[in-house]
Structure formats: structure tokens, C-alpha cells
Scaffold this motif. Structure first.
Motif, PDB file in Angstrom:
ATOM      1  N   ARG A 135       3.649   2.439 -15.906  1.00 36.80           N
ATOM      2  CA  ARG A 135       4.114   2.789 -14.569  1.00 36.80           C
ATOM      3  C   ARG A 135       3.390   2.099 -13.426  1.00 36.80           C
ATOM      4  NH1 ARG A 135       6.970   7.695 -13.440  1.00 36.80           N
ATOM      5  NH2 ARG A 135       7.842   8.639 -15.307  1.00 36.80           N
ATOM      6  N   ASP A 136       2.343   1.338 -13.708  1.00 34.89           N
ATOM      7  CA  ASP A 136       1.639   0.665 -12.617  1.00 34.89           C
ATOM      8  C   ASP A 136       1.120  -0.694 -13.091  1.00 34.89           C
ATOM      9  OD1 ASP A 136       0.757   0.420 -10.018  1.00 34.89           O
ATOM     10  OD2 ASP A 136      -1.150   1.422 -10.384  1.00 34.89           O
ATOM     11  N   VAL A 137       1.990  -1.482 -13.726  1.00 32.53           N
ATOM     12  CA  VAL A 137       1.611  -2.821 -14.185  1.00 32.53           C
ATOM     13  C   VAL A 137       1.509  -3.736 -12.963  1.00 32.53           C
ATOM     14  CG1 VAL A 137       2.267  -4.786 -15.626  1.00 32.53           C
ATOM     15  CG2 VAL A 137       2.791  -2.462 -16.382  1.00 32.53           C
ATOM     16  N   LYS A 138       0.329  -4.283 -12.748  1.00 34.01           N
ATOM     17  CA  LYS A 138       0.095  -5.170 -11.604  1.00 34.01           C
ATOM     18  C   LYS A 138      -1.126  -6.032 -11.903  1.00 34.01           C
ATOM     19  CE  LYS A 138      -2.562  -1.578  -9.155  1.00 34.01           C
ATOM     20  NZ  LYS A 138      -2.631  -0.757  -7.925  1.00 34.01           N
ATOM     21  N   PRO A 139      -1.317  -7.132 -11.179  1.00 35.91           N
ATOM     22  CA  PRO A 139      -2.449  -8.033 -11.475  1.00 35.91           C
ATOM     23  C   PRO A 139      -3.809  -7.355 -11.364  1.00 35.91           C
ATOM     24  CG  PRO A 139      -0.856  -9.130 -10.058  1.00 35.91           C
ATOM     25  CD  PRO A 139      -0.426  -7.700 -10.141  1.00 35.91           C
ATOM     26  N   ASP A 140      -3.933  -6.350 -10.495  1.00 35.86           N
ATOM     27  CA  ASP A 140      -5.216  -5.649 -10.382  1.00 35.86           C
ATOM     28  C   ASP A 140      -5.573  -4.905 -11.656  1.00 35.86           C
ATOM     29  OD1 ASP A 140      -5.742  -6.493  -7.848  1.00 35.86           O
ATOM     30  OD2 ASP A 140      -4.926  -4.724  -6.849  1.00 35.86           O
ATOM     31  N   ASN A 141      -4.575  -4.561 -12.453  1.00 33.56           N
ATOM     32  CA  ASN A 141      -4.808  -3.816 -13.690  1.00 33.56           C
ATOM     33  C   ASN A 141      -4.819  -4.711 -14.923  1.00 33.56           C
ATOM     34  OD1 ASN A 141      -5.073  -1.344 -12.437  1.00 33.56           O
ATOM     35  ND2 ASN A 141      -2.895  -0.853 -12.582  1.00 33.56           N
ATOM     36  N   ILE A 142      -4.866  -6.025 -14.702  1.00 37.94           N
ATOM     37  CA  ILE A 142      -4.955  -6.978 -15.817  1.00 37.94           C
ATOM     38  C   ILE A 142      -6.275  -7.705 -15.686  1.00 37.94           C
ATOM     39  CG2 ILE A 142      -3.941  -9.028 -16.866  1.00 37.94           C
ATOM     40  CD1 ILE A 142      -1.219  -8.049 -15.751  1.00 37.94           C
ATOM     41  N   LEU A 143      -7.161  -7.504 -16.636  1.00 41.85           N
ATOM     42  CA  LEU A 143      -8.501  -8.089 -16.582  1.00 41.85           C
ATOM     43  C   LEU A 143      -8.599  -9.286 -17.508  1.00 41.85           C
ATOM     44  CD1 LEU A 143      -8.858  -4.905 -15.861  1.00 41.85           C
ATOM     45  CD2 LEU A 143     -11.267  -5.446 -16.057  1.00 41.85           C
ATOM     46  N   LEU A 144      -9.196 -10.353 -17.021  1.00 41.26           N
ATOM     47  CA  LEU A 144      -9.404 -11.565 -17.795  1.00 41.26           C
ATOM     48  C   LEU A 144     -10.877 -11.657 -18.149  1.00 41.26           C
ATOM     49  CD1 LEU A 144      -7.279 -13.984 -15.551  1.00 41.26           C
ATOM     50  CD2 LEU A 144      -6.506 -12.506 -17.418  1.00 41.26           C
ATOM     51  N   VAL A 173       5.692   7.067  -7.778  1.00 44.97           N
ATOM     52  CA  VAL A 173       4.303   6.747  -8.059  1.00 44.97           C
ATOM     53  C   VAL A 173       4.204   5.300  -8.511  1.00 44.97           C
ATOM     54  CG1 VAL A 173       2.383   8.168  -8.836  1.00 44.97           C
ATOM     55  CG2 VAL A 173       4.685   8.742  -9.569  1.00 44.97           C
ATOM     56  N   GLY A 174       3.216   4.559  -7.982  1.00 43.61           N
ATOM     57  CA  GLY A 174       3.046   3.165  -8.367  1.00 43.61           C
ATOM     58  C   GLY A 174       2.670   2.317  -7.159  1.00 43.61           C
ATOM     59  N   THR A 175       2.710   1.013  -7.342  1.00 38.05           N
ATOM     60  CA  THR A 175       2.389   0.058  -6.273  1.00 38.05           C
ATOM     61  C   THR A 175       3.695  -0.580  -5.811  1.00 38.05           C
ATOM     62  OG1 THR A 175       0.258  -0.362  -7.351  1.00 38.05           O
ATOM     63  CG2 THR A 175       1.007  -1.952  -5.691  1.00 38.05           C
ATOM     64  N   PRO A 176       4.089  -0.418  -4.540  1.00 33.87           N
ATOM     65  CA  PRO A 176       5.421  -0.845  -4.091  1.00 33.87           C
ATOM     66  C   PRO A 176       5.776  -2.283  -4.449  1.00 33.87           C
ATOM     67  CG  PRO A 176       4.357   0.459  -2.393  1.00 33.87           C
ATOM     68  CD  PRO A 176       3.335   0.259  -3.469  1.00 33.87           C
ATOM     69  N   GLU A 177       4.824  -3.225  -4.287  1.00 39.28           N
ATOM     70  CA  GLU A 177       5.140  -4.637  -4.540  1.00 39.28           C
ATOM     71  C   GLU A 177       5.503  -4.915  -5.991  1.00 39.28           C
ATOM     72  OE1 GLU A 177       2.868  -4.406  -0.816  1.00 39.28           O
ATOM     73  OE2 GLU A 177       2.592  -3.556  -2.820  1.00 39.28           O
ATOM     74  N   PHE A 178       5.169  -3.986  -6.908  1.00 39.75           N
ATOM     75  CA  PHE A 178       5.410  -4.213  -8.333  1.00 39.75           C
ATOM     76  C   PHE A 178       6.311  -3.145  -8.946  1.00 39.75           C
ATOM     77  CE2 PHE A 178       1.505  -6.291  -7.160  1.00 39.75           C
ATOM     78  CZ  PHE A 178       1.619  -7.538  -7.762  1.00 39.75           C
ATOM     79  N   MET A 179       6.946  -2.321  -8.125  1.00 38.21           N
ATOM     80  CA  MET A 179       7.799  -1.250  -8.633  1.00 38.21           C
ATOM     81  C   MET A 179       9.182  -1.752  -9.011  1.00 38.21           C
ATOM     82  SD  MET A 179       7.392   2.231  -6.496  1.00 38.21           S
ATOM     83  CE  MET A 179       5.839   3.059  -6.274  1.00 38.21           C
ATOM     84  N   SER A 180       9.731  -1.172 -10.054  1.00 37.81           N
ATOM     85  CA  SER A 180      11.117  -1.445 -10.412  1.00 37.81           C
ATOM     86  C   SER A 180      12.029  -0.688  -9.452  1.00 37.81           C
ATOM     87  CB  SER A 180      11.389  -0.989 -11.843  1.00 37.81           C
ATOM     88  OG  SER A 180      11.291   0.433 -11.927  1.00 37.81           O
ATOM     89  N   PRO A 181      13.294  -1.106  -9.317  1.00 35.59           N
ATOM     90  CA  PRO A 181      14.220  -0.397  -8.428  1.00 35.59           C
ATOM     91  C   PRO A 181      14.363   1.082  -8.777  1.00 35.59           C
ATOM     92  CG  PRO A 181      15.120  -2.529  -9.036  1.00 35.59           C
ATOM     93  CD  PRO A 181      13.897  -2.338  -9.864  1.00 35.59           C
ATOM     94  N   GLU A 182      14.455   1.381 -10.077  1.00 34.88           N
ATOM     95  CA  GLU A 182      14.619   2.790 -10.465  1.00 34.88           C
ATOM     96  C   GLU A 182      13.362   3.599 -10.163  1.00 34.88           C
ATOM     97  OE1 GLU A 182      13.833   0.415 -14.359  1.00 34.88           O
ATOM     98  OE2 GLU A 182      14.876   0.147 -12.441  1.00 34.88           O
ATOM     99  N   GLN A 183      12.206   2.970 -10.280  1.00 35.02           N
ATOM    100  CA  GLN A 183      10.961   3.666  -9.952  1.00 35.02           C
ATOM    101  C   GLN A 183      10.860   3.889  -8.452  1.00 35.02           C
ATOM    102  OE1 GLN A 183       7.514   1.636 -11.445  1.00 35.02           O
ATOM    103  NE2 GLN A 183       6.109   3.328 -11.044  1.00 35.02           N
ATOM    104  N   ALA A 184      11.301   2.908  -7.670  1.00 39.80           N
ATOM    105  CA  ALA A 184      11.274   3.042  -6.212  1.00 39.80           C
ATOM    106  C   ALA A 184      12.195   4.160  -5.737  1.00 39.80           C
ATOM    107  CB  ALA A 184      11.673   1.720  -5.562  1.00 39.80           C
TER     108      ALA A 184
END
Length: 584
Positions: A135-144, A173-184
């Protein structure tokens, strides 16, 4: 709060510093005393922990994430409540987030971005299999990680699909820039919502930009619901088309048009990575250096010849000798150099068939590097771009013109002739090189040519047509393979622009007819590719039998006749494709 929390966990954890803050808590770097290891502790601030709803959501996050065990998911070590503090301890990752990497160095190279997205897709596929949506997949939650590993963090608003009533009641709930339409829209979500978010992550990783941005979160959410995402190819034109199409499919507004799941996306990305295998050192050295007449020697040689020519004429007192010296120096010497380099490659176990594969890989690799240089830190060209020289320089910056020229040179008839001459000066005991970088048809063709070359001279004379038949089958198989890839992409495009549920039956019927025609042609091309490869395999096996004394020249001659029929059939089909395309 730092001191109060340290007092509460004293003896168990030693806090070192704050790592960051998010909507659901504060993250500290700490040492776990008993195991003497670094951990990251995520703490729900006491002001929020007093809210039963927030406290329950935070605990649900920790318990959900703690159940997941996957190489690409950050593991949760402990979930605890001490006094008024609610927190969990997870593995500490030394590295940076995907956001930090892109902001610091610009978009990732297509190969690196594909690897990162593939690993995240694997993690999501595993989580979805456990009934968990991130529900909140975004670059901040991807660690390299510094070691190269990719890890997904913060299943902070994830929910168990079964019994997730707390998060399927219209909450956004989530980060607007990465939300799906149904989640928004606050609708119930499933794994396809994570795919949309991962698509935006891919868009960001490939291009360095986001498809939708605005000052207010509500404006971003409105765009997610109503505006189509710009095609990735329009903002990052140098991303390979197949990769761009995979990302575009993830970003379909209708969840039914997205891929079937993250595992499917991971397979697509993995296939793209497998096609970019590293070439053996000998081939890399050839396409980078040996295949080209460049370097300081090439610049000095004309001047050397201008000095040597009159000297030769004076010593022999003959103008003709001087002229022959000049012509030989400008023709025979370069030819000798190129033949010697071809001989060196043959002695390493490679052949002319490997050259096309090697140059294609080199051109693809340099295209990525040039794309990075042009878009990020490449600067501007201040010399006369309007002049012919300026135009050539700009062309060389965008394309590896040298590699393209020498690739055409070596893969053409003259390059094949150079290898033929070089083979006369090559050891017959050259060890065959690894075949892993070659398409199947080239590996079989080269094996057949090597077996043919070791036959007695009389037998080779009887089978003198064999090299031409093998070469023709190789070319036909490569044409069919290229056509197959085009048809696969066309079917993907048609599927992406499909018209499910269209009210117009005529449009739906036309769409179905196009899909059926493309599928039929794809099946035919696939069969022709199999026929060409099977013919090459038959020739190779009969050559092996001939070497073992169990085969005959007559049997092999019959197989060559059948192979010629296969080649003629494929050539007719290729000509048919060409005529149809010209008519269209």
C-alpha cells in the motif's frame, strides 16, 4: 523523547542517533545489547500511541511485516511495548534509498533500474502470496544496500487481505505521488494497486521525474484518478522499448489492464536482464579495439609512408618501386593487420558468427552511457553545432558511430572474407569458446563449421555447399527471431490498447481479428525458427556421426538438400513480410 525512550530500553538497546521521521513514527539507529548488532528501531511517538486507532495500526504494521521472510524484504527482529512506548526493531541496512540514489546521481541505467525493479517485484510477489498488500510502494521505501542488494521496507500501512476491515472502509492511506487511482478514491485495493505504485517507481528510476506533481496532495490525487500517465518513452526516449512498455502497462488506470501480478513483471524484467549477458573478454577486446584501425599508429602511419616511399625509390632508383611501396603501405599493411586480429580471435575459439552479437551488445551498452552523459552532466556543446563538424560531434555523442561502422564492416562480405583468409593461418586445434553469449542458431552453426573444417580435404570437397547452407540457415533463424520479437511487442501493444467491454461490437470484433492475425503469424514465425534450428542441429549431429565413423556423406548430402528447402521456405516468407510492409 530521545532520552525518555533510551531510559525505557536501557540494557536492551543503546540508541545512537535518529535516522529519520515518517508519518507513522521516528526511526533510530541503535545497538542491540545482547546480540551486539546494529538495528533500526521504529517508534510510534507517545502522542500518537495514546490514540487507540493509531496504536493498533502501528502494531498491525509490525506484526504483518514480522511474518514476512524474503531476501528482498527487511526482516523484523522484535515487536515490543514498554511503558508508553510502542516500537519494533528491524535489520539496519547500510546504504541509501532509491530516492537518494536518483536525486544524487540522476536516473539509473536501464540495466540497473531493471534489476532494482525486478527485486522489488519479487518481494511484492512473495508478500502478495502471503495475503499482504504493501500500500505504500515508493522510492523512499526501497533501500539499496552497499553490497548491491535491494530491500523493501516499511509495510507500514500493509494489511492482511483476509479480515482487513480496518483499512478497507474508505480511508485514503499512502503517498499521493505513488497512489493507484483506486487507492486515491478510497476503494478496496489488491495487489494490482502495488503494481501501479511500482510502475511509478520505475518511471522515476528510469527518467528521474514523477508523472504527477502539484502543490497540494488533493491535486495530485485528482491527476492520479483522471489524467493518463505520459508514456515513459516520451520522457526517457533512450530506455529500451520493451522495458518502457512493461512500465506503461503497470500504469494503466484500469487495474484489469495491468500485468497479472508482480511475478509476471519480474519475469519480464529478468528476461531483459538475461539478454544483456557479459561478453567473453576476447570478444569485448575485439569490438572495442582490435576490430578498428585507430590509435596513434594509424595517425603516424601515413607520415611514415610519405617518408618511406621516396627512400625506397632512391635506394632502388626506380619510381615504380616507390609507387608499389606507397600502394602496399596504404592497402596491404592495413589488410594484414586486420587479418592478424581476426586470426587472434579465431585462435581464441570464436568465429565470424560471433561478431554481430558482440557489436550489438557493445552498441547497446554505450547507448546507456551516452544517454546518461547527455541527460545528466553532459553539459552543452559550445562549438559550431551548425557546421558539419559540429553535427558530426553531436551525432557521435548520441550514437557510437564508430562501433556501428565497424560492426557493418566486419559483419559484411568483406569481414567474412577477412576471417576466411585468417582461418588459413589459424591453428587447427583452437579450443572452442564458451557458447553462453550466442543465440542457439549461431552456436549450432559455429559448431557445424568447426566440425566441417576438421574433415579430410576430399570429404570437404564433396560437402563444399555445407558452409553456405549453414550460413544461410543462421541468417534465416536470426531474421525469424527478430520478427518474433516484433510480433511479441505488437501483441503487447494491442493488448495494452485493448478494448475490453467496448459498447461497439464492430470495434471489439476488429480488435479480436487483429489479435488473431498477429497470433497466427507469431505461431508461424515460431515454427519457422524451430525448423531452421532443427536443420542446423541435424547437420551438426550428422557431422558428429561422420567423424565417429557411423555416418555417411550421402546421408549428410540428403540432409543438406532438406535444409536448403527449409531455407527457401523461410526466404519466401521473409519476402512476403517485406512486400506486405511495402504495400502498407
Amino acid at each position: 523523547m530521545f532520552l525518555d525512550f533510551q531510559g525505557a530500553v536501557a540494557g536492551r538497546y543503546s540508541l545512537e542517533r535518529e535516522l529519520g521521521r515518517g508519518g507513522m513514527g521516528v526511526v533510530y539507529l541503535a545497538r542491540e545489547v545482547r546480540l551486539d548488532r546494529s538495528v533500526a528501531i521504529k517508534l510510534l511517538p507517545p502522542s500518537k500511541a495514546s490514540d487507540p486507532k493509531l496504536r493498533e495500526r502501528f502494531l498491525r504494521e509490525a506484526r504483518t511485516a514480522a511474518k514476512l521472510s524474503h531476501p528482498n524484504i527487511i526482516p523484523i527482529h522484535a515487536v515490543e511495548e514498554i511503558g508508553g512506548f510502542v516500537f519494533f526493531a528491524m535489520a539496519y541496512v547500510e546504504g541509501e534509498t532509491l530516492t537518494e540514489r536518483v536525486r544524487r546521481r540522476g536516473p539509473l541505467a536501464p540495466s540497473e533500474a531493471s534489476r532494482v525493479l525486478r527485486d522489488v517485484a519479487w518481494a511484492l510477489a512473495y508478500a502478495h502470496g502471503q495475503g499482504v498488500i504493501h500500500r505504500d510502494v515508493k522510492p523512499d521505501n526501497i533501500l539499496l544496500e552497499n553490497s548491491g542488494r535491494v530491500l523493501v521496507a516499511d509495510f507500514g500501512i500493509a494489511s492482511i487481505v483476509a479480515g482487513a476491515s480496518g483499512l478497507s472502509t474508505g480511508e485514503v492511506v499512502g503517498t499521493p505521488e505513488f497512489m493507484s487511482p483506486e487507492q486515491a478514491l478510497g476503494e478496496a485495493v489488491d495487489g494490482r494497486s502495488d503494481l501501479y505504485s511500482l510502475g511509478i517507481v520505475g518511471y522515476f528510476a528510469f527518467s528521474g521525474t514523477l508523472p504527477f506533481e502539484a502543490e497540494k496532495a488533493t491535486e495530485v490525487l485528482a491527476k492520479q484518478v483522471t489524467e493518463p500517465v505520459p508514456l515513459l518513452g516520451t520522457v526517457a526516449p533512450l530506455v529500451p522499448r520493451r522495458l518502457a512498455q512493461a512500465i506503461d502497462r503497470c500504469l494503466a488506470k484500469d487495474r484489469e489492464e495491468r500485468p497479472d501480478g508482480p511475478a509476471v513483471l519480474a519475469d519480464q524484467l529478468g528476461h531483459a536482464l538475461e539478454q544483456r549477458r557479459d561478453l567473453p573478454v576476447a570478444l569485448r577486446a575485439f569490438v572495442k579495439h582490435d576490430a578498428r584501425l585507430d590509435g596513434s599508429g594509424v595517425l603516424l602511419w601515413p607520415f611514415i609512408m610519405l617518408v618511406a616511399t621516396p627512400i625506397a625509390g632512391m635506394l632502388t632508383q626506380s619510381v615504380a618501386v616507390g609507387f608499389v611501396t606507397l600502394v602496399s603501405g596504404y592497402t596491404l599493411v592495413p589488410l594484414g593487420v586486420l587479418i592478424n586480429r581476426a586470426r587472434k580471435l579465431l585462435n581464441a575459439g570464436f568465429g565470424h558468427s560471433d561478431i554481430g552479437v558482440a557489436f550489438k551488445a557493445e552498441i547497446d551498452r554505450t547507448r546507456e552511457e551516452r544517454a546518461y552523459g547527455l541527460g545528466y552532466g553532459g553539459g552543452t556543446l559550445t562549438i559550431g553545432v551548425g557546421s558539419g563538424m559540429g553535427a558530426l560531434i553531436m551525432l557521435q555523442r548520441r550514437r557510437d558511430v564508430d562501433a556501428e561502422f565497424w560492426g557493418r564492416f566486419w559483419t559484411g562480405r568483406f569481414g567474412r572474407w577477412l576471417f576466411g583468409v585468417a582461418r588459413m593461418f589459424t591453428s587447427a586445434k583452437a579450443v572452442p569458446a564458451s557458447l553462453t553469449h550466442r543465440p542457439t542458431e549461431l552456436a549450432l552453426g559455429m559448431a557445424a563449421e568447426q566440425l566441417y573444417d576438421t574433415l579430410p580435404k576430399e570429404t570437404r570437397q564433396q560437402l563444399r555447399e555445407l558452409p553456405d547452407v549453414v550460413h544461410r540457415l543462421e541468417q534465416d533463424a536470426q531474421r525469424m527471431r527478430a520478427r518474433l520479437e516484433e510480433l511479441q511487442e505488437a501483441l503487447s501493444d494491442v493488448g495494452q490498447r485493448g478494448t475490453p467491454g467496448t459498447p461497439d461490437p464492430a470495434i471489439g470484433a476488429r480488435h479480436d481479428r487483429i489479435v488473431a492475425d498477429l497470433s497466427a503469424e507469431r505461431d508461424l514465425v515460431q515454427q519457422r525458427l524451430k525448423d531452421a534450428v532443427a536443420a542446423l542441429e541435424t547437420i551438426r549431429l550428422n557431422l558428429l556421426r561422420l567423424h565417429a565413423g557411423t555416418g555417411s556423406v550421402r546421408s549428410l548430402t540428403t540432409d543438406l538438400g532438406l535444409a536448403r528447402e527449409v531455407a527457401r521456405s523461410i526466404s519466401a516468407q521473409v519476402e512476403g513480410f517485406r512486400e506486405v510492409e511495402e504495400a502498407l
